[in-house]
Design a protein around this motif. Structure first.
Motif, PDB file in Angstrom:
ATOM      1  N   ARG A   1      -4.451   4.613  -3.800  1.00  0.00           N
ATOM      2  CA  ARG A   1      -4.990   3.949  -2.347  1.00  0.00           C
ATOM      3  C   ARG A   1      -6.676   4.243  -2.537  1.00  0.00           C
ATOM      4  NH1 ARG A   1      -1.400   7.042   0.882  1.00  0.00           N
ATOM      5  NH2 ARG A   1       0.660   6.206   0.654  1.00  0.00           N
ATOM      6  N   GLY A   2      -7.199   3.211  -2.006  1.00  0.00           N
ATOM      7  CA  GLY A   2      -8.872   3.450  -2.080  1.00  0.00           C
ATOM      8  C   GLY A   2      -9.565   3.173  -3.192  1.00  0.00           C
TER       9      GLY A   2
ATOM     10  N   ARG B   1      -1.336   8.093  -3.537  1.00  0.00           N
ATOM     11  CA  ARG B   1      -2.533   8.360  -2.607  1.00  0.00           C
ATOM     12  C   ARG B   1      -3.773   8.226  -3.648  1.00  0.00           C
ATOM     13  NH1 ARG B   1      -5.719  11.889  -2.157  1.00  0.00           N
ATOM     14  NH2 ARG B   1      -4.715  13.519  -3.689  1.00  0.00           N
TER      15      ARG B   1
ATOM     16  N   HIS C   1     -12.753  10.120  -4.254  1.00  0.00           N
ATOM     17  CA  HIS C   1     -12.299   9.503  -5.765  1.00  0.00           C
ATOM     18  C   HIS C   1     -13.279   9.556  -6.779  1.00  0.00           C
ATOM     19  CE1 HIS C   1      -8.820   7.517  -3.616  1.00  0.00           C
ATOM     20  NE2 HIS C   1      -9.336   7.230  -2.870  1.00  0.00           N
TER      21      HIS C   1
ATOM     22  N   MET D   1       0.845  -1.161   0.104  1.00  0.00           N
ATOM     23  CA  MET D   1       0.108  -0.027  -0.149  1.00  0.00           C
ATOM     24  C   MET D   1       0.871   1.320   0.139  1.00  0.00           C
ATOM     25  SD  MET D   1      -3.254  -0.661  -0.061  1.00  0.00           S
ATOM     26  CE  MET D   1      -4.247   0.477   0.959  1.00  0.00           C
TER      27      MET D   1
ATOM     28  N   MET E   1      -8.304  -1.416   1.666  1.00  0.00           N
ATOM     29  CA  MET E   1      -7.742  -2.062   2.861  1.00  0.00           C
ATOM     30  C   MET E   1      -8.707  -2.348   3.904  1.00  0.00           C
ATOM     31  SD  MET E   1      -3.815  -1.845   4.154  1.00  0.00           S
ATOM     32  CE  MET E   1      -3.191  -3.082   5.105  1.00  0.00           C
TER      33      MET E   1
ATOM     34  N   LEU F   1       2.316   2.276   2.615  1.00  0.00           N
ATOM     35  CA  LEU F   1       1.956   2.929   3.952  1.00  0.00           C
ATOM     36  C   LEU F   1       2.855   2.432   4.988  1.00  0.00           C
ATOM     37  CD1 LEU F   1      -1.730   2.552   4.090  1.00  0.00           C
ATOM     38  CD2 LEU F   1      -0.478   4.795   3.882  1.00  0.00           C
TER      39      LEU F   1
END
Lengths: 568, 325
Positions: free
Chosen positions: A85-86, A82, A117, A52, A91, A54
């Protein structure tokens, strides 16, 4: 879709880089569920955080690549990462309650994730959030939208997390121990949900867990990790039918599985060369016995509860009158000397309230607690003193139950100091004896709890419980916080000590396979009541109560299917 | 929804009741302390050196109501205090309430100015230190904060006067100008005492902000927000800071409360005619009604501010709003 190539991650320490993950390779195809299994400290969570982007600040990627649709995530800028992600990779975390911001409503948090998003309006996002909550089959989605995380149960929070994770139709979902904090029945629902969404949304899932049963239930393929290295990669069927690596074999062996009860559990050992193997240790027979075997008091149970009740008064809302919440409702059972009673039930069923009442840490409302024939339910604090020596407790969290500022010797001697037993020399002799009995080296006495692993700490806690030669030991989720192989060691130890010290156990656990392994009799608790009580073999072979059956069915089982086993 | 509004009202009602009870206890303490203290106000009033006649003393006693039973004095005093009547000053006979009402806004103004300065400095510094934990920036900021806490306010005040009024000549060194007479001069005179008070408070606010932020930054949900793809800046301002706010608001509120009686040094140093100045003067003159009035005003402000802070919590945290009521 996701390819991890030769990924290595290390932690920066004052003495240089300490590798946490060494050259991990795996890939996930669209729509597939890949299980990543290993014990705590094996590097599975760090791997997922590396994917990720992270990683915690003190961790660095020392090599390898993480390709999502052929593009290396590790070479992207933080801003690009970023955005992925999502949207591309999302996650789900272990503790759902802690993973939601406590001061925003669940609805707001899902809407927030969508708006991050997707270029849609707030109203449209709210509508979508509501649809998502319906999709994760939460009861009363409208109310959930308005609820704060603390107003929901753990299972409901995890559904909200899942709704959030799938909100932007990600290609890959990383689920890090998604069911570890949940009860078995809730775990089953969440796993079913994940599997259903995986087919519906078409996302690939990387499922990280220490629980082989969960892997067996849902994963298509499995990667087994140990100490930062990949031990084995195989399809789920192959892994369980025919594990190739020694570690995978040992891991599968050391899990207490429902329906196959052994006298002792195999544990994982490392030899000098660093190879792992599974050994089934012999019962440790020691020459010196603790004392003469007490005579059986003509079948009188050591502990007998008769219609024990304990209530709490709670206010459902600020204005309403308090209502009675029966945490323990007319509970009756008996434990014969030198046997183990397993008390099972899901969280909130009153197990801990019951154990606190038996310890007389709280005073029961009504009913009797007969200990060696004496009712201790209403004894005053001073009259209770002689009984306090007889009852000891081992707690769930070996990190929290040992004072970090005391040495092991002080910790183990503490109960003796409290009751003023023996001279200082006698006490240290007893401490040395106890440490030996629980399998810790002599040198341990002068060290502090943080220098020990979780399993060793639980051994210290057990030694402390035995300091005053109790006859009843209450183990409240004593092995729940431990890894399977460590859990096996502690369970074996408890069995050895039972013989050596003539102990009687009240073994409280939510884990049915552990309870089956240790118990002579079993009591199943639901909403404060004992719904089923009897010899362990009978209950596990032919559960009579619907709730017991539901609990048993919810436990993921490896290998043979349950119906076949029950038919035997 | 109705139930939660009713719950909130009930919560406010209960807090108000507690605050009132606290005030009553404080009032009783103030009354009895005055009674226990050595020295006879009548003798003081008539001038002990002049050896007043017993008749003069007795007539003064009955004039002040001091010849009545203690309990009845107490209830009379309490009843009058409820109506904001604290009696008359012993030195010149003006009503105590007029003094208190004149000086109270000045102390409030000074305290609020100091706390605003402290918050504006402390909170950003705390955030800056927390975001780069363990870095040079963190070390420097934390050390400055430690020094800020340990420097006494009169040293800081003297330094400020030296720099800003004597060396640079930007601001007046002390005094007070009423806001109605000259607005600019009023604030110029407020600046130095407020800064002197504010710096020390900023240090402890910065420390609290830092540790509170660090605690929240370590929570699981922050990682979950990053995994959602939320920009870091938004995570900090919208989620972390709001979660970290409760201990910060607590310390700001506590300090504001303490300032009600804690401005003594600064008021004296900068010649600021606030409540503390009034109280100090009244104590040395044994002007009992004035002492009681000023103390009660300070205590009441403290309790009101604490009440406001507690009610503010429930705005910040839904768990307090719904659970603890």
């Amino acid at each position: 879709m996701l390819e991890v190539r030769n990924l290595s991650i290390a932690f920066g320490t004052s003495t240089g880089l300490k590798p946490a993950v060494c050259g991990i390779d795996f890939d996930i195809k669209p729509g597939e569920i890949l299980g990543l299994v290993g014990e705590s400290g094996s590097g599975k969570t760090i791997t997922s955080l590396g994917v990720m982007g992270l990683l915690p600040p003190n961790a660095v990627v020392t090599g390898g690549e993480v390709l999502v649709d052929g593009v290396d995530m590790l070479k992207r800028s933080p801003a690009e990462l970023r955005k992925l992600r999502g949207r591309h990779v999302s996650m789900i975390f272990q503790d759902p309650m802690a993973s939601l911001d406590p001061i925003y409503t669940c609805g707001d948090q899902i809407v927030e994730a969508i708006l991050l998003h997707e270029p849609i309006g707030k109203t449209a996002a709210r509508k979508k959030a509501l649809e998502l909550l319906e999709k994760v089959r939460i009861p009363d989605p409208e109310r959930t939208m308005r609820s704060y995380p603390h107003e929901l149960s753990g299972g409901q929070c995890q559904r909200v997390m899942i709704a959030m994770a799938v909100s932007c139709k990600p290609r890959i979902i990383i689920a890090d121990e998604p069911t570890t904090a949940l009860d078995v029945t809730v775990q089953k629902q969440v796993l079913d949900l994940l599997r259903g969404l995986n087919q519906e949304v078409g996302a690939a899932i990387l499922l990280i867990t220490h629980d082989l049963g969960v892997i067996y239930e849902v994963a298509d393929r499995v990667v087994v990790m140990y100490a930062g290295k990949k031990m084995e990669e195989a399809t789920t069927q192959n892994l369980f039918a025919n594990p190739k690596s020694d570690y995978a074999k040992a891991l599968i062996d050391s899990m207490p599985a429902l329906g196959c009860k052994h006298a002792r559990l195999p544990v994982i050992e490392r030899d000098a060369a660093g190879n792992v193997r599974s050994v089934r240790p012999e019962p440790c027979v020691r020459s010196a016995r603790a004392g003469p075997v007490p005579e059986d008091a003509n079948g009188v149970p050591l502990l007998e509860l008769k219609d024990l009740c304990k209530s709490y008064w709670v206010k459902p809302s600020p204005l309403s009158a308090p209502v009675e919440m029966r945490a323990v409702d007319k509970v009756s059972f008996a434990i014969a000397p030198r046997t183990t009673l397993g008390l099972v039930g899901e969280s909130g069923c009153g197990k801990t309230t019951l154990s606190r009442a038996v310890m007389r840490l709280s005073t029961p409302d009504s009913g009797q607690i007969l200990f060696k024939g004496t009712d201790i339910a209403k004894l005053s604090e001073s009259a209770m003193q002689p009984f306090r020596r007889e009852i000891a407790m081992v707690f769930q969290n070996p990190y929290g139950s040992l004072n970090p500022r005391q040495t092991v010797a002080d910790l183990v001697a503490a109960p003796m100091v409290i009751v003023g037993e023996g001279t200082s020399a006698e006490r240290s002799k007893r401490v040395a004896y106890l440490l030996d009995a629980v399998g810790l080296p002599k040198a341990a006495a002068s060290r502090y709890p943080h220098e020990f692993s979780g399993g060793q700490r639980q051994r210290i806690a057990v030694a402390r419980a035995l300091a005053l030669k109790p006859s009843l030991v209450i183990c409240d989720e004593a092995v729940s916080a431990l890894d399977v192989s460590v859990q096996a060691q502690v369970l074996n130890l408890l069995k050895d000590l039972q013989l050596e010290f003539d102990l009687t156990y009240l073994f409280i656990s939510h884990d049915l396979s552990v309870v089956e392994h240790v118990s002579d009799t079993v009591a199943v608790m639901q909403k404060g009541r004992i719904v089923e009580y009897g010899p362990a073999d009978d209950i596990f072979a032919a559960p009579k109560d619907a709730y017991t059956r539901m609990l048993l069915d919810a436990v993921p089982i490896i290998g043979v299917d349950r119906a076949a086993r029950r038919a035997q | 929804m109705n139930a939660s509004i009713a719950g909130a009202l009930l919560l406010i009602g209960r807090k108000l009741l507690t605050a009132f009870a606290q005030l009553l206890v404080v009032a009783t303490l103030i009354f009895s302390v005055m009674y226990i203290m050595p020295g006879d106000p009548v003798l003081l009033l008539l001038g002990a050196e002049s050896n007043p006649s017993p008749e003069a003393v007795a007539s003064m006693r009955s004039q002040l109501g001091l010849d009545q039973l203690v309990l009845s004095q107490y209830f009379t005093w309490l009843w009058n205090a409820l109506h904001l009547d604290f009696g008359n000053s012993l030195t010149n006979g003006y009503p105590v309430s007029s003094y208190v009402l004149a000086n109270l806004p000045r102390t409030l103004e000074l305290a609020f100015a100091a706390i605003i300065i402290a918050t504006l400095i402390g909170v950003p510094l705390g955030i800056a230190a927390a975001l780069k934990r363990g870095s040079m920036r963190d070390t420097v900021l934390t050390s400055i904060a430690t020094i800020g806490i340990s420097v006494p306010v009169y040293i800081l005040g003297t330094l400020l006067v030296l720099i800003f009024s004597i060396k640079l000549g930007w601001l007046p060194a002390s005094g007070y100008t009423d806001i109605s007479r000259n607005l600019v001069e009023h604030f110029r005179k407020l600046a130095l005492p407020a800064l002197a008070l504010g710096f020390g408070l900023a240090a402890s606010i910065a420390r609290m902000t830092r540790s509170s932020m660090l605690e929240i930054l370590g929570r699981d949900f922050v990682r979950a927000l990053r995994a959602k793809g939320m920009p870091e800046r938004r995570i900090i301002w919208q989620h972390v800071l709001r979660n970290a706010a409760i201990p910060i608001v607590t310390i700001i509120g506590l300090q504001l409360g303490n300032l009600m009686g804690g401005t003594v040094l600064v008021e004296a140093m900068f010649n600021w005619p606030g409540l503390s100045t009034l109280l100090v003067g009244a104590v040395s003159a044994r002007n009992y009604p004035l002492v009681q009035g000023a103390m009660l005003a300070i205590a009441a402000l403290f309790i009101v501010i604490n009440l406001a802070v507690e009610l503010f919590y429930s705005l910040l945290d839904p768990r307090i709003r719904r659970k603890r009521s």
